[in-house]
Design an enzyme around this catalytic site. Structure first.
Site, PDB file in Angstrom:
ATOM      1  N   CYS A  73     -22.587  12.290 -19.199  1.00  9.29           N
ATOM      2  CA  CYS A  73     -23.441  13.156 -20.072  1.00  9.29           C
ATOM      3  C   CYS A  73     -22.670  14.323 -20.577  1.00  9.29           C
ATOM      4  CB  CYS A  73     -24.500  13.266 -19.565  1.00  9.29           C
ATOM      5  SG  CYS A  73     -25.708  14.571 -20.326  1.00  9.29           S
ATOM      6  N   CYS A  76     -24.911  17.438 -19.827  1.00 15.29           N
ATOM      7  CA  CYS A  76     -24.963  17.616 -18.317  1.00 15.29           C
ATOM      8  C   CYS A  76     -23.664  18.545 -17.922  1.00 15.29           C
ATOM      9  CB  CYS A  76     -24.934  16.298 -17.524  1.00 15.29           C
ATOM     10  SG  CYS A  76     -26.280  15.166 -17.861  1.00 15.29           S
TER      11      CYS A  76
END
Length: 153
Positions: A73, A76
């Site tokens: 991600c 993230c």
């Protein structure tokens, strides 16, 4: 207050899951687990598996801030340094942990994590707040501080 009259808190070791009683006025000191001697409050978020996560949520008197994330991600990974900084800056006010949703799919399903990153705060064994999406250091600090203020009142 003397050491004997200072309220005690339960902190769960992120390494061995032992529950430790510590004086609440010592949360900014270097605290080590009485069983395995690992640090009880790290300046960096601990990556937890399901067993350790469940122990933290169920037994810790300190609120637990969780970053549900995945290594693939982009947001993230972009937010990781901000989360790390807030963990360092707010050490002793809450425990900051990370849960890799790729590895811990059962936890992601149990807590209905539909987008990542998702931050959740747990206190008293239950989820009390949730925020999805990457946040800056300032936004994350403000959000966690507001949630912690609500839990203390």
């Amino acid at each position: 207050m003397t050491e004997s009259t200072t309220p005690k808190m339960h902190l769960v070791c992120p390494k061995c899951n032992a529950t430790n009683r510590v004086p609440s006025n010592k949360l900014h000191a270097e605290l080590n687990c009485g069983q395995c001697h690992a640090s009880l409050l790290s300046e960096h978020p601990d990556n937890l598996g399901e067993t350790a996560f469940n122990a933290q949520i169920a037994k810790s008197d300190l609120p637990v801030v969780v970053d549900f994330w995945a290594p693939w991600c982009g947001p993230c990974r972009m937010m990781a340094p901000a989360y790390d900084k807030v963990c360092h800056d707010m050490q002793g006010r809450a425990r900051f942990v990370k849960v890799n949703t790729e590895v811990e799919q059962g936890l992601a399903s149990k807590y209905n994590i539909r987008s990542i990153p998702t931050m959740a705060v747990f206190a008293g064994g239950r989820e009390i707040a949730r925020q999805s999406g990457a946040m800056s250091v300032t936004d994350l600090t403000l959000w966690v501080s507001a949630v912690l203020l609500k839990t203390s009142s």
